[in-house]
Each structure stands twice: as C-alpha cells, then as structure tokens.
Motif scaffolding. Sequence first.
Motif, short mmCIF file in Angstrom:
data_model
loop_
_atom_site.label_atom_id
_atom_site.label_comp_id
_atom_site.label_asym_id
_atom_site.label_seq_id
_atom_site.Cartn_x
_atom_site.Cartn_y
_atom_site.Cartn_z
N MET A 398 0.84 -1.21 0.00
CA MET A 398 0.00 0.00 0.00
C MET A 398 0.87 1.26 0.00
O MET A 398 0.61 2.21 -0.72
CB MET A 398 -0.89 0.04 1.25
CG MET A 398 -1.85 -1.08 1.36
SD MET A 398 -3.39 -0.60 0.67
CE MET A 398 -4.31 -2.10 0.66
N LYS A 399 1.90 1.23 0.86
CA LYS A 399 2.75 2.42 0.98
C LYS A 399 3.52 2.67 -0.31
O LYS A 399 3.72 3.81 -0.72
CB LYS A 399 3.72 2.26 2.16
CG LYS A 399 3.01 2.39 3.50
CD LYS A 399 3.92 2.03 4.63
CE LYS A 399 3.14 1.85 5.92
NZ LYS A 399 3.87 1.05 6.89
N LEU A 400 3.92 1.58 -0.96
CA LEU A 400 4.62 1.73 -2.23
C LEU A 400 3.67 2.29 -3.28
O LEU A 400 4.03 3.17 -4.07
CB LEU A 400 5.15 0.38 -2.69
CG LEU A 400 6.40 -0.14 -1.97
CD1 LEU A 400 6.61 -1.61 -2.30
CD2 LEU A 400 7.62 0.66 -2.36
N LEU A 401 2.44 1.79 -3.25
CA LEU A 401 1.44 2.23 -4.21
C LEU A 401 1.09 3.71 -4.02
O LEU A 401 0.82 4.43 -4.97
CB LEU A 401 0.20 1.35 -4.02
CG LEU A 401 -0.84 1.32 -5.13
CD1 LEU A 401 -0.22 1.18 -6.49
CD2 LEU A 401 -1.79 0.17 -4.88
N LEU A 402 1.16 4.16 -2.75
CA LEU A 402 0.88 5.57 -2.46
C LEU A 402 2.07 6.46 -2.80
O LEU A 402 2.00 7.68 -2.68
CB LEU A 402 0.56 5.74 -0.97
CG LEU A 402 -0.83 5.27 -0.54
CD1 LEU A 402 -0.86 5.03 0.95
CD2 LEU A 402 -1.87 6.29 -0.93
N GLY A 403 3.19 5.85 -3.17
CA GLY A 403 4.38 6.63 -3.52
C GLY A 403 5.14 7.11 -2.31
O GLY A 403 5.98 8.01 -2.40
N LEU A 404 4.86 6.53 -1.11
CA LEU A 404 5.57 6.96 0.10
C LEU A 404 7.01 6.45 0.08
O LEU A 404 7.92 7.09 0.59
CB LEU A 404 4.86 6.45 1.36
CG LEU A 404 3.44 6.95 1.58
CD1 LEU A 404 2.84 6.33 2.82
CD2 LEU A 404 3.46 8.47 1.71
N TYR A 405 7.19 5.27 -0.47
CA TYR A 405 8.54 4.70 -0.62
C TYR A 405 8.75 4.38 -2.09
O TYR A 405 7.78 4.19 -2.83
CB TYR A 405 8.67 3.40 0.18
CG TYR A 405 8.61 3.59 1.67
CD1 TYR A 405 9.77 3.89 2.40
CD2 TYR A 405 7.41 3.48 2.36
CE1 TYR A 405 9.71 4.06 3.76
CE2 TYR A 405 7.35 3.65 3.73
CZ TYR A 405 8.51 3.94 4.43
OH TYR A 405 8.46 4.11 5.78
N GLU A 406 10.01 4.30 -2.48
CA GLU A 406 10.30 3.91 -3.86
C GLU A 406 10.97 2.56 -3.88
O GLU A 406 11.84 2.28 -3.04
CB GLU A 406 11.23 4.95 -4.49
CG GLU A 406 10.47 6.14 -5.00
CD GLU A 406 11.23 6.88 -6.06
OE1 GLU A 406 11.64 6.25 -7.07
OE2 GLU A 406 11.45 8.08 -5.87
N PRO A 407 10.58 1.70 -4.83
CA PRO A 407 11.22 0.39 -4.87
C PRO A 407 12.70 0.50 -5.24
O PRO A 407 13.09 1.42 -5.95
CB PRO A 407 10.45 -0.36 -5.96
CG PRO A 407 9.71 0.66 -6.72
CD PRO A 407 9.58 1.88 -5.88
N GLN A 408 13.50 -0.43 -4.70
CA GLN A 408 14.91 -0.42 -5.05
C GLN A 408 15.10 -0.89 -6.49
O GLN A 408 16.04 -0.53 -7.16
CB GLN A 408 15.72 -1.35 -4.12
CG GLN A 408 16.13 -0.71 -2.81
CD GLN A 408 15.14 -1.03 -1.69
OE1 GLN A 408 14.32 -1.92 -1.82
NE2 GLN A 408 15.21 -0.31 -0.60
N PRO A 418 4.40 6.19 -13.43
CA PRO A 418 5.05 5.77 -12.18
C PRO A 418 4.44 6.51 -10.99
O PRO A 418 4.28 7.73 -11.05
CB PRO A 418 6.51 6.19 -12.38
CG PRO A 418 6.67 6.45 -13.81
CD PRO A 418 5.34 6.81 -14.36
N VAL A 419 4.11 5.78 -9.91
CA VAL A 419 3.41 6.44 -8.80
C VAL A 419 4.26 7.52 -8.14
O VAL A 419 3.72 8.50 -7.62
CB VAL A 419 2.93 5.44 -7.72
CG1 VAL A 419 1.78 4.63 -8.22
CG2 VAL A 419 4.05 4.58 -7.22
N SER A 420 5.57 7.36 -8.20
CA SER A 420 6.41 8.38 -7.56
C SER A 420 6.37 9.70 -8.33
O SER A 420 6.86 10.71 -7.86
CB SER A 420 7.84 7.88 -7.43
OG SER A 420 8.22 7.28 -8.63
N ALA A 421 5.77 9.67 -9.54
CA ALA A 421 5.69 10.91 -10.31
C ALA A 421 4.38 11.66 -10.07
O ALA A 421 4.20 12.76 -10.57
CB ALA A 421 5.82 10.58 -11.79
#
Length: 562
Positions: A398-408, A418-421
């Motif tokens: 969930m947190k990755l999907l929300l863009g709170l963390y970025e996958p390595q 990309p969710v981080s964008a």
Amino acid sequence: MKNPSYKKDQTGRQNRKPGRVRTVIWNTVKCQKWLSAGILCAVVGAVVVALLPPLILGKIVDTITAGRMVPFAIILLYFGMLALTGITESIRESLLTLFGQKITHALRSSLMEKFVSLTTENINRQEPGMLVSRFVGDVDTVENLFTFGIISMFADVCKIISILVVIWYQNRGLTLVLLMLLPILFVFTRQVQKNMLTAQIENRKAVGRASGHVPETLHNIRTIHCLAKERYMEERYDQYIGESYQAMERTNFYDAVYSPVILILNAVVVAIVMLLSATGNAKVLSLFGMSAGTAVAVMNYISQIFTPVESLGMEIQTIQSAIAGIHRINEFFELEEKKIRNLQEEQKDDIHSPFVEFEDVTFGYDEHMVLEHMNLKVEQGEQVTLSGRTGAGKSTIMKLLLGLYEPQQGQIFLQGIPVSAMRETGKRKLYGYVEQSFHIVPGTVRDQITLYDKTITDRQVQVAAELTGLKDTIESLEHGYDTECTPELFSQGQWQLLSIARAAVSEPKLLLLDEITANLDAETEQEVLQALKRVSENRTVISISHRNSAEMGRIVRLLGKI
Ligand code: ATP
Ligand code: MG
C-alpha cells in the motif's frame, strides 16, 4: 504500453538544493535591505557618538581650569551627546532584535518546508526530541548570533579600536599601557566566564536531577514504603540539591570576584597614568603628560574600553554555540527530500495499460528485504484483496502504491504513470486510503472528512457521511458537522466509518483499505463492510484482510517474500 520517457525521467530527475542556513540568512539580508542598512548605520553611529562626550568633557574641564566661562551651548552639547549615545545604542539593540526575529522566522519556515518534503524514510528516522531541538534551541542560537553575537562583537571591536585611536592622540603612554593590559583582561574575563558556564551547566543538571526525583518518588511511593526506602530516597535528593548548591556557590564566587577585580584594575590603570603624568621627568611626560581636561577624558575612555572587552568573551561563547547550532541545522537541511517530478500533465488514458501494475518490484527497509521481484496487475474497476501472514509486506505494498517509498528495483504504475511521479496536489482525487486506525486532526467533524480542503462542499461531506451510514449519528450531535472532535466523540467502529467517509469524499479512482475491520466486532464489521460496498461501487479497490469475512473480489495471497 508504458511511455518509455517516464523511465528516462525517473533517472534524470534532480533533488532540490538544500536551503542551507547561510542561504536563509543571506536571503533575509537581501529581503530586509533597509533593516540591514539601518543596523550598519546604528552600529557605526553608536561607536562614533560614544567617542564624543569624553572629548567635550575634556574641553569643559580645560576651560574651567583656565579660569574661563564654559559656554552654555557646550554643556548642552555634552548632555545632548550623552543622550544621543544612549539613543543610538538602543536603536542598534532594537534593530538587532528585529533582525534576529526575522532570521528566526525565516529559518523556522525553511525548516518546516524541508521537514514536509523529506522522504518517508527520513521522516520515520527523526527522533521527536532531536527534531524539536533543531526547531527551537538551534534556531535560537542562530538568533543569538545576530542579537548578542557577531554584530555586537563587530561593534565592540570597533569601539575598542576607536577608543585606542582617540587615546593615542590624547596620551600615547596610556595607549601603550592599555595595549599591554587589554589582552590580560581578556584572558582573565574569558577564564572566569568559562568557569561560570561550567558551574551553571552543572547546576542545571543537578536541578534537573533534583526536580526529576520528586515525580519519581511520587510515582513509586508505594514501592518505597513497602521496601522501606524512604531514607535512601531522601539521601539521594539531598545529594542532588547539595550538588546544585555547590555549583551555585561557584557561580556566585566568580560573580563576586570579577566585578571588584575589574574596578581595581580600572583604578590601578588610572592611578599609574596619573602618577606618571605628574612626574617631573621630561621623557616620561612626553608619553604621559596631559592637561586636566584630557585626564578627565582619558579616565572616561578607560572605563568605556573595559565593557567591550568583557562583552567579547560572551560574544565568543554565543558565536561558538551558534556555529554548533548552524552545523546541526545544516545536517537537517542536507537530508534527502522527496523527488519532484511533473509528469501529471503528461498523463494519458492508455487503454492497454492495467490500472495498477507492479513490475518486477523489489523493496526493503534498509537491509531488510520485504518484497522481491513482485508482479501484480489490477484492472480498472477490479476489486482485489491481499492476504498473507503478518509481516508478509501487505501494508508495505500500500505504501509503495501511495508513492511513500520507492522500490529499489522495478516500477509501480498507476494508469501507466510511475506512482512516484504523481503530484502531491492530485493525490487525493486519485487515492482514498483507509488505515486500520483513524488519525484525528484538530478541528470539527467536517474537518475530519475534508482535511481542511476548502474545495470540498458541504453537500459532498453530507453525501460521504450518508454513504458510510454516519449521517444520522453526526446530525444528532449538538453542533452536527461543526462539533469539535475529541477521541470520545465516536466509538471505534464509527471512527472507522468516518475514515471511509474521509477517503470517499474526494471520489478517488482507487481505494486502498488496510485491515480496516480488524478490531471490530462481527456486527460493526458488517456495518463497515456494507458502507465499503457502497463506496466501492464502480471503483478499483485493493484491500488487505486477515479475515475471510472481509475479503472482496479476487484474492492475492502473499507468501512472505514474493
Ligand atoms: P500485518 O499483517 O501484521 O499488518 P504486513 O504484511 O502488513 O503485516 P508490513 O507492515 O508490510 O507487513 O511489514 C513487512 C515487514 O517490513 C515487517 O517485517 C516489518 O517489520 C517491516 N517494516 C514495516 N514498516 C517498516 C519501517 N517503516 N521501517 C522498517 N521496517 C519496516
Ligand atoms: Mg499491515
């Protein structure tokens, strides 16, 4: 198909430059040009104006000793100059205080700006106590740098130099005596100040221990009585207050000794110069000879020159602690920030791309790997439940999907982006995130739902409340939606429903539900699930559940690392 330019952007993005303390100070100086110019004028003005009264006094004395009348204008000028000295000094102090406050304001604003833009990892790593001391204590040391530190030091050095220059023209011998004496005075003052500071710190520590001892005794009073430890507690308290008393004694001793030493030194210098100026020796007189008026003026200057030398020590102290404070604030400014990308504008509705896609995602918190090469596709309008053992990484997804963390490694896409964008401002329309527990924000019931978003209308708030079955409960409150929230206002199930209303009010495209019924009884769980069903209609939903009863749509099982 995903647009390859997004991947390129991900590697090419840039972190914002950290706002260092120096930059903040420099920007404040630039924004406050008039204030900065005013301070410079006041500092120089105060130094120059303070030189004049002794000179005028010298002239007055010389006129009197010559048996002439002192013009009234000169006397007026003398008092005028004395008043002007006080006025310029107080203007300088006021402007410095104002400037210090502007710096504090600018620094605290930049610190908060930095704080909210930190990466989730960095926010999690912050220790609250340390963070508060950056915002309060360290910023105060920087304020002190301007109010009692660097500028006062500059003013004091100017004062010492200008007095020495003036005395040089009045009495060369005295200048030489002062040049020899001032470094000794400075070293002595600094030593006394250091000792006093050490004693003050020891005292503060002892007072802290003593004041901590009282609540500790109170807290453990039953154990103390049961184990007959009264005497032990009393002795410990005595020891703490004894340490505090000794430290106070030392501070008082230095305080008591310092002023008389300075006064005696002042008197000794005056006496030496007077004696030498009264000798008949022509060589000595060439250095020390002076008129009665000059004698009065130089005596005045001697007492004036001692004060800035004393202040220098404290200013050095202030500058030292400010440097340490600046260093700590800069460390905070250098923490990694969330990366900002502006790809939202490029968002396209790509019919080939799944609504949510985890593409070969590997992620771990520091060394601890949670997900490895994970793939997951969720189509638009689909409802998926993630299930798996505790610690399997469901909430992490969930947190990755929300863009709170970025996958390595790998990427997570939402509608092909990309969710981080995702831009922060657009997130609420995109995601509705309901957590296991509800986090109250200060304010009314309406604020809980809108999160202070003024674009959300009252009608929308009511619809969200109705959807979750909370409308009647809220309307039965004395002030309805305007009721101030306290933790007791609703039951846990009602808070959970409010949490769904908060997520649903912005009509997000994707609902993320993290074990929201875990702590509820069967009946309330059914109530919440019914509310969820209504909210989930025509939406993509990803939920997490341990219970079969709360599973919705397709089930995806996580087996630890997947
Ligand atoms: P549960 O069913 O108990 O809620 P979960 O599947 O949601 O478990 P996560 O919360 O995703 O599990 O945690 C997965 C692993 O990551 C756990 O081992 C946890 O200790 C670790 N973890 C979670 N959050 C953090 C964090 N902020 N920092 C470091 N490790 C974390
Ligand atoms: Mg979890």
